[in-house]
Design a protein around this motif. Structure first.
Motif, PDB file in Angstrom:
ATOM      1  N   GLY A 111       0.781  -1.237   0.000  1.00 47.12           N
ATOM      2  CA  GLY A 111       0.000   0.000   0.000  1.00 47.12           C
ATOM      3  C   GLY A 111       0.807   1.278   0.000  1.00 47.12           C
ATOM      4  O   GLY A 111       0.255   2.342   0.275  1.00 47.12           O
ATOM      5  N   GLY A 113       1.925   3.011  -2.427  1.00 39.94           N
ATOM      6  CA  GLY A 113       1.348   3.942  -3.398  1.00 39.94           C
ATOM      7  C   GLY A 113       2.343   4.609  -4.327  1.00 39.94           C
ATOM      8  O   GLY A 113       1.984   5.526  -5.066  1.00 39.94           O
ATOM      9  N   LEU A 126      -5.171   3.835  -5.285  1.00 43.21           N
ATOM     10  CA  LEU A 126      -4.901   3.328  -3.952  1.00 43.21           C
ATOM     11  C   LEU A 126      -6.183   3.356  -3.125  1.00 43.21           C
ATOM     12  O   LEU A 126      -6.862   4.375  -3.058  1.00 43.21           O
ATOM     13  CB  LEU A 126      -3.850   4.236  -3.313  1.00 43.21           C
ATOM     14  CG  LEU A 126      -2.994   3.704  -2.180  1.00 43.21           C
ATOM     15  CD1 LEU A 126      -2.269   2.441  -2.600  1.00 43.21           C
ATOM     16  CD2 LEU A 126      -2.007   4.772  -1.757  1.00 43.21           C
ATOM     17  N   THR A 128      -6.933   3.347   0.509  1.00 45.58           N
ATOM     18  CA  THR A 128      -6.029   3.491   1.650  1.00 45.58           C
ATOM     19  C   THR A 128      -6.640   4.287   2.782  1.00 45.58           C
ATOM     20  O   THR A 128      -7.534   5.101   2.581  1.00 45.58           O
ATOM     21  CB  THR A 128      -4.716   4.182   1.186  1.00 45.58           C
ATOM     22  OG1 THR A 128      -3.777   4.152   2.244  1.00 45.58           O
ATOM     23  CG2 THR A 128      -4.948   5.627   0.793  1.00 45.58           C
ATOM     24  N   ASP A 129      -6.132   4.024   3.982  1.00 43.57           N
ATOM     25  CA  ASP A 129      -6.445   4.851   5.133  1.00 43.57           C
ATOM     26  C   ASP A 129      -5.369   5.940   5.186  1.00 43.57           C
ATOM     27  O   ASP A 129      -4.186   5.630   5.302  1.00 43.57           O
ATOM     28  CB  ASP A 129      -6.405   3.987   6.395  1.00 43.57           C
ATOM     29  CG  ASP A 129      -6.746   4.788   7.634  1.00 43.57           C
ATOM     30  OD1 ASP A 129      -7.778   4.498   8.233  1.00 43.57           O
ATOM     31  OD2 ASP A 129      -5.977   5.697   8.001  1.00 43.57           O
ATOM     32  N   GLY A 133      -1.961   4.700   6.402  1.00 42.63           N
ATOM     33  CA  GLY A 133      -1.347   4.313   5.136  1.00 42.63           C
ATOM     34  C   GLY A 133      -1.589   2.858   4.772  1.00 42.63           C
ATOM     35  O   GLY A 133      -0.999   2.342   3.832  1.00 42.63           O
ATOM     36  N   GLN A 134      -2.424   2.168   5.545  1.00 47.46           N
ATOM     37  CA  GLN A 134      -2.678   0.763   5.249  1.00 47.46           C
ATOM     38  C   GLN A 134      -3.684   0.651   4.104  1.00 47.46           C
ATOM     39  O   GLN A 134      -4.686   1.361   4.086  1.00 47.46           O
ATOM     40  CB  GLN A 134      -3.219   0.043   6.488  1.00 47.46           C
ATOM     41  CG  GLN A 134      -2.372   0.255   7.731  1.00 47.46           C
ATOM     42  CD  GLN A 134      -1.019  -0.420   7.652  1.00 47.46           C
ATOM     43  OE1 GLN A 134      -0.914  -1.631   7.668  1.00 47.46           O
ATOM     44  NE2 GLN A 134       0.042   0.381   7.548  1.00 47.46           N
ATOM     45  N   GLY A 135      -3.401  -0.230   3.148  1.00 39.85           N
ATOM     46  CA  GLY A 135      -4.314  -0.386   2.036  1.00 39.85           C
ATOM     47  C   GLY A 135      -3.655  -1.118   0.890  1.00 39.85           C
ATOM     48  O   GLY A 135      -2.607  -1.738   1.054  1.00 39.85           O
ATOM     49  N   LYS A 136      -4.291  -1.058  -0.273  1.00 36.43           N
ATOM     50  CA  LYS A 136      -3.767  -1.749  -1.453  1.00 36.43           C
ATOM     51  C   LYS A 136      -3.934  -0.876  -2.681  1.00 36.43           C
ATOM     52  O   LYS A 136      -4.897  -0.115  -2.796  1.00 36.43           O
ATOM     53  CB  LYS A 136      -4.540  -3.057  -1.705  1.00 36.43           C
ATOM     54  CG  LYS A 136      -4.499  -4.073  -0.598  1.00 36.43           C
ATOM     55  CD  LYS A 136      -3.299  -4.978  -0.717  1.00 36.43           C
ATOM     56  CE  LYS A 136      -3.266  -5.948   0.463  1.00 36.43           C
ATOM     57  NZ  LYS A 136      -1.925  -6.299   0.866  1.00 36.43           N
ATOM     58  N   SER A 137      -3.005  -1.074  -3.600  1.00 35.43           N
ATOM     59  CA  SER A 137      -3.123  -0.451  -4.903  1.00 35.43           C
ATOM     60  C   SER A 137      -3.772  -1.455  -5.838  1.00 35.43           C
ATOM     61  O   SER A 137      -3.660  -2.661  -5.625  1.00 35.43           O
ATOM     62  CB  SER A 137      -1.722  -0.090  -5.395  1.00 35.43           C
ATOM     63  OG  SER A 137      -1.790   0.447  -6.684  1.00 35.43           O
TER      64      SER A 137
ATOM     65  N   GLU B  60       3.344  -3.661   5.445  1.00 32.48           N
ATOM     66  CA  GLU B  60       2.360  -2.760   6.064  1.00 32.48           C
ATOM     67  C   GLU B  60       2.776  -2.442   7.488  1.00 32.48           C
ATOM     68  O   GLU B  60       2.681  -1.298   7.942  1.00 32.48           O
ATOM     69  CB  GLU B  60       0.967  -3.419   6.059  1.00 32.48           C
ATOM     70  CG  GLU B  60       0.370  -3.538   4.668  1.00 32.48           C
ATOM     71  CD  GLU B  60      -1.087  -3.994   4.701  1.00 32.48           C
ATOM     72  OE1 GLU B  60      -1.548  -4.441   5.767  1.00 32.48           O
ATOM     73  OE2 GLU B  60      -1.746  -3.888   3.649  1.00 32.48           O
TER      74      GLU B  60
END
Ligand code: HEM
Ligand code: SF4
Lengths: 266, 241
Positions: A111, A113, A126, A128-129, A133-137, B60
């Motif tokens: 994530g 980005g 993205l 994302t939070d 910054g947690q998340g996925k592209s 992460e």
């Protein structure tokens, strides 16, 4: 393995958006932000690509030499021959496969980005939070799972206007160039093929009936210079600098130990 | 305070004088405690050979640690400024270069490697090496802060070109500050001449004798320090060294 490509003949597209639906269905994409569809003053829908919308038809009102008409553009990842996203991805989630597909493995993505900021076409998005910054592209993968099993990408399979084609890139280029000539002969003087040599040659070739800028495509997309500088100079520079510093410190330590004894120090 | 050194008959007396406030010392160690994890978690994204650590849930996690540590790293100097603004400004001033720094840096190899400190030009509260460390860290802090916030909150707001510059400058600041940090670490914990610096950072005091020798401009004031230095040079010239 021969490089694969998608040929998109925008002169054939009727903007039915079957491809958008097929893409969502095959790739399990949900509605995103705009799920409660409302009239926002355009036939275009949804208004932008998103982590849940990997392809969509962009509508442009165009005043050309032969008067007004709509321009339709099937947006999505270009599967660049020289993909910046792959170069800057720190995880290896983005990969260029030997058949030219630029794929994204969600399990590996962390994530960060970077791909969303280095892509010359602003494609990956993205989810994302912002704080953590947690998340996925995510982005279009040309339906890697279908293609490696001998099927056509879902959008190509579904297109009722036969505006989409998929296969060996050289064959697609030949078809595209022939189509451009045919269009020119029929009076579309501005017809052109987009993607032949841009950014290492795109895996998404467009037959356009107006200049690329009219569609909102960059006329001269470039592999970002800062990506090369970062990867080719700054990263090796770091290793050299750390190595030199550590060697220097060890050397200094050995010399110092021979010359300065603790008892003499006040 | 008297100290009994092993292998010496007579006890020696050390007179301690204050150098750092409690906030300065706690701040210094918390800054260290945030800098080290920042460097490690940042390098996970930076070094291609660490790619396995950057992947998926592990990646992460490291990115989350980086952000948490960044808050501490970024906020500490601000807290220092709020609570001890005069000390803050005084220390920044002390970090600025002065005339003697060139001569001191020229003499630094002989000083650090062979312990020859008699001929070193007099130094203030910080010697030129410490100043260099301080300045690099201050400049890096500013660059980390600006580019880090841009990378954190700037996606989709700032232009991609700006983001690309931010990653690049963040990396350059990392390279400079980590090299500086390694040298700083070595001098502080392993170099025999620097024992007093570690004592001051732990207990806030330094030995008067050490200060007179190594930080004369601070101990005696600039004028008297220069007089002592000139006298020493004359003495050395006369005895033919
Ligand atoms: C105010 C302090 C800092 C902030 C706000 C900050 C923020 C960030 C952010 C947002 C990223 C991008 C990754 C992500 O989105 O999670 C990043 C990457 C990075 N940070 Fe920091 N950071 C700070 C301090 C530092 C320090 C002190 C170091 C090292 C000594 C460091 C080294 C790195 C490195 C090496 C990267 C990876 C860049 C690359 O991929 O090449 N950062 N930082
Ligand atoms: S268009 Fe963007 S996301 Fe697609 S391959 Fe090129 S750089 Fe990567």
């Amino acid at each position: 393995m021969a490089r694969l490509a998608m040929l998109i003949d925008e002169s054939q597209c009727t903007a039915c958006r079957g491809c958008q639906v097929a893409c969502k269905q095959w790739n399990d994409r949900e509605g995103w932000l705009y799920s409660r569809t409302r009239n926002w003053g355009s036939y275009e829908n949804p208004p932008d690509l998103s982590p849940q919308t990997w392809t969509r038809i962009k509508f442009t009102e165009y005043e050309g030499p032969d008067g007004f008409h709509w321009l339709f553009l099937k947006e999505g990842c270009m599967h660049c021959g020289n993909p910046a996203c792959v170069a800057v991805c720190p995880t290896g989630a983005l990969k260029q496969q030997s058949n030219g597909l630029v794929t994204l493995e969600p399990e590996l993505c962390n994530g960060c980005g970077y791909c969303t900021q280095f892509c010359p076409f602003h494609i990956p998005r993205l989810e994302t939070d912002v704080l953590t910054g947690q998340g996925k592209s995510s982005k279009c993968t040309f339906c890697q799972d279908r293609v490696t099993n001998g099927l056509l990408p879902a959008c190509v399979k579904t297109c009722p206007a036969k505006a989409l084609d998929f296969g060996d890139r050289e064959e697609m280029v030949a078809k595209g160039l022939a189509r451009v000539e045919a269009l020119k002969a029929r009076g579309f003087t501005q017809a052109n093929l987009y993607g032949l040599n841009e950014v290492g040659g795109l895996g998404r070739l467009y037959v356009l009936v107006a200049p690329p800028e009219a569609y909102g495509l960059p006329a001269n997309p470039q592999y970002p210079a800062l990506a090369s500088f970062w990867q080719k100079i700054v990263q090796p520079l770091g290793s050299v600098a750390f190595g030199a510093t550590i060697v220097g410190i060890l050397g200094a330590f050995l010399i110092t130990r021979r010359n300065i004894r603790m008892e003499e120090v006040r | 305070m008297t100290v009994q050194l092993r292998g010496r008959a007579e006890a020696i007396t050390i007179q301690w004088i204050p150098k750092y406030t409690l906030l300065e010392r706690v701040g210094h160690w918390l800054h260290t405690a945030s800098f080290v994890p920042l460097a490690i978690t940042g390098m996970v994204l930076y070094f291609p050979f660490l790619q396995p650590l950057a992947q998926g849930a592990a990646g992460e996690f490291f990115r989350l640690v980086h952000r948490a540590a960044a808050v501490i790293f970024g906020v500490l100097p601000v807290i220092y400024f709020i609570f001890q603004p005069r000390r803050f400004i005084m220390n920044i001033r002390e970090f600025l270069p002065s005339k003697e720094d060139i001569g001191w840096l020229r003499g630094a190899p002989a000083y650090y490697l062979f312990g020859r400190h008699e001929a070193m030009p007099p130094q203030g509260r910080f010697n030129a090496g410490e100043k260099l460390n301080g300045l690099v860290m201050i400049i890096a802090w500013v660059i980390f802060g600006i580019t880090g916030l841009l990378m954190w909150f700037g996606k989709g707001i700032a232009s991609p070109e700006l983001f690309r510059w931010a990653v690049l400058l963040h990396d350059l600041a990392m390279i400079a500050s980590v090299c500086m940090f390694l040298v700083h670490l070595y001098l502080a914990v392993a170099h025999p001449l620097m024992w007093a610096a570690l004592v001051s950072m732990r207990f806030g005091v330094t030995s008067a004798e050490y200060a007179a020798e190594h930080h004369a401009k601070w101990y005696y004031g600039p004028k008297r320090a220069m007089e002592i230095y000139e006298a020493r040079k004359r003495e050395a010239a006369r005895s033919g060294h």
